[in-house]
Design an enzyme around this catalytic site. Structure first.
Site: not given
Lengths: 279, 202
Positions: B45, B110
């Protein structure tokens, strides 16, 4: 004086690294099954069933339960009458490197926390050595994932905070962690000692089998009431809601200073892995 | 092997994931997703956003695509991939709004997301799915193909293109801000008070 060879230590650590990552201890699988049977919230039952399916598949195919095969935490109880033929730390690290390579386990260590280059073999292991009486050498390999590790907290409380302050700190830690550490979790709590000792106590608490309470009835009652309070939060498996937020709470204690009340909480996910062997 | 305790309604979803399709999804929906997902976690990222800062093209088409916050275990011989469950999503919160504004419509991970990410999801019509953390061996069975597409030096953090079939997901946060991590526990606690069992309302 008994001699244990470095090669024996390397072999044991290699085998235990693979075994711990592919198969859960019986106390953990039994507790997950018991919790599923106690759940009356349908979404929570489904999540726990999925977790049980995953355990069965990983055990059958000998593949990692979780892709995060963790930092290799290795606890050594070294008998004072044991002579290690070779370098103990190197022997452990060679075992970790071999186990993570041969077991197709993920290499998750960076060599420097700020410059962040992967070491490529999951070393160095995080090694704790205790010298004990006798001529035995007991190794525990406890791979620890970062999702749950990152949710831990240390508090240097005041003596006046007392038992209520202690329990609030533990419950708040679990509440703040919410869904992030992959509930249902195991909660390891250290209390006492000093800043550095209390964190290690909390990690050691995670090694105690589920369902085995603290030998001191005072702490056994605290464990039980904390588990009830945590399972009343409603977070549930994966944080989707339900009763089963925690599988167990273990507390370990050490004497401390007249001015101190150190508390540490180390959270484990439901993949509560560890393997132990005595050489 | 499956021991589903009670029936659940399941929505079958195929990629590419358009915003029109995203707008039909609600927090708590059970999903089986089939199509392409790109793995990316912390280090990937960071590089993606650095590329955008420099005005460089991204290494995969981001519009209507799905990113899976995950880094797999190595594949055993004969398998497309090793165990691959979700990692904690909050660590990607610093980067996700940029990718959402560039056309990303789905994220799989999650745990909680920041208000900034949820606002960017509303703004762009995007959805955040949860996979079951720790069910990594089971999830790997949904992966039919895995190709490493860039950042190989990052090892498990390299970006991989996965072809998945019937990957089990839950809508954790929908494009209107509906949030299973708030609604699920609240509904459970309410069911206890309906039964007069109490429970901690906080």
């Amino acid at each position: 004086m008994r001699t244990v060879t470095a090669l024996d230590i390397t072999r044991a650590v290699r085998e235990m690294s693979i075994e711990a990552n592919c198969q859960l201890p019986l106390d953990v699988t039994m507790r997950i099954e018991a919790c599923r049977q106690c759940e009356d919230w349908p979404g929570a039952q489904r999540v726990l069933s999925t977790i049980e399916d995953n355990i069965a598949l990983a055990t059958r195919d000998r593949v990692p339960l979780c892709q995060d095969t963790g930092m290799a935490c290795v606890f050594i109880e070294l008998g004072q009458d044991v002579h290690v033929d070779g370098n103990l730390v190197d022997a452990v690290n060679e075992g970790v490197a071999a186990g993570y390579r041969e077991g197709y386990l993920r290499k998750s260590m960076v060599g420097d926390p700020l410059r962040r280059t992967n070491t490529g073999d999951n070393t160095p292991a995080l090694i704790h050595v205790d010298v004990v009486e006798g001529d035995g050498l007991t190794l525990t390999v406890a791979p620890k994932g970062a999702g749950s590790e990152n949710m831990g907290r240390i508090g240097m409380l005041k003596p006046s905070d007392g038992i209520d302050g202690f329990t609030s700190f533990v419950i708040d830690t679990v509440r703040q962690a919410g869904p992030n550490p992959c509930p249902p979790i195991v909660v390891g709590v250290g209390v006492g000692g000093n800043f550095d000792q209390v964190a290690l106590l909390a990690k050691r608490a995670l090694l105690r089998p589920l369902g085995q309470p603290n030998r001191d009835p005072f702490y056994a009652r605290l464990e039980s009431s904390l588990l009830d309070a945590i399972n009343a939060l409603g977070i549930g498996p994966q944080g989707f809601g339900g009763r089963t937020t925690a599988l167990g709470v273990s507390i370990e204690m050490l004497p401390t200073h007249i001015a101190s009340l150190p508390v540490a909480v180390n959270i484990n996910c439901h993949v509560a892995r560890h393997a132990t062997r005595t050489l | 092997m499956t021991m589903t305790p009670s029936p659940e309604s399941v929505t079958h979803l195929e990629g590419p994931l358009t915003s029109d399709r995203v707008r039909t999804l609600r927090a708590g929906d059970s999903i089986r997703f089939s199509g392409t997902v790109f793995t990316a976690r912390d280090a990937a990222h960071r590089r993606l956003v650095e590329s955008m800062d420099k005005g460089e093209p991204l290494p995969f088409p981001i519009r209507d695509s799905v990113i899976y916050f995950a880094g797999p275990a190595p594949a055993k011989p004969g398998q497309p991939i090793g165990s691959i469950g979700p990692t904690s999503s909050y660590r990607m919160d610093a980067y996700s709004p940029r990718l959402l504004d560039a056309g990303l419509t789905g994220m799989i991970g999650k745990g909680t997301r920041s208000p900034e990410v949820i606002e960017a999801m509303r703004r762009n019509g995007a959805v955040y799915f949860a996979a079951i953390g720790g069910a990594a061996a089971l999830i790997a069975r949904c992966v039919r193909r895995c190709d490493l597409i860039c950042y190989e030096d990052l090892g498990p953090e390299a970006i991989r293109r996965l072809e998945v079939v019937e990957m089990p997901l839950v809508v954790a946060i929908d494009c209107e801000g509906g949030n299973l991590y708030e609604q699920g526990p609240a509904a459970y606690l309410e069911s206890l008070s309906d039964k007069g069992l109490g429970g901690d309302p906080a």
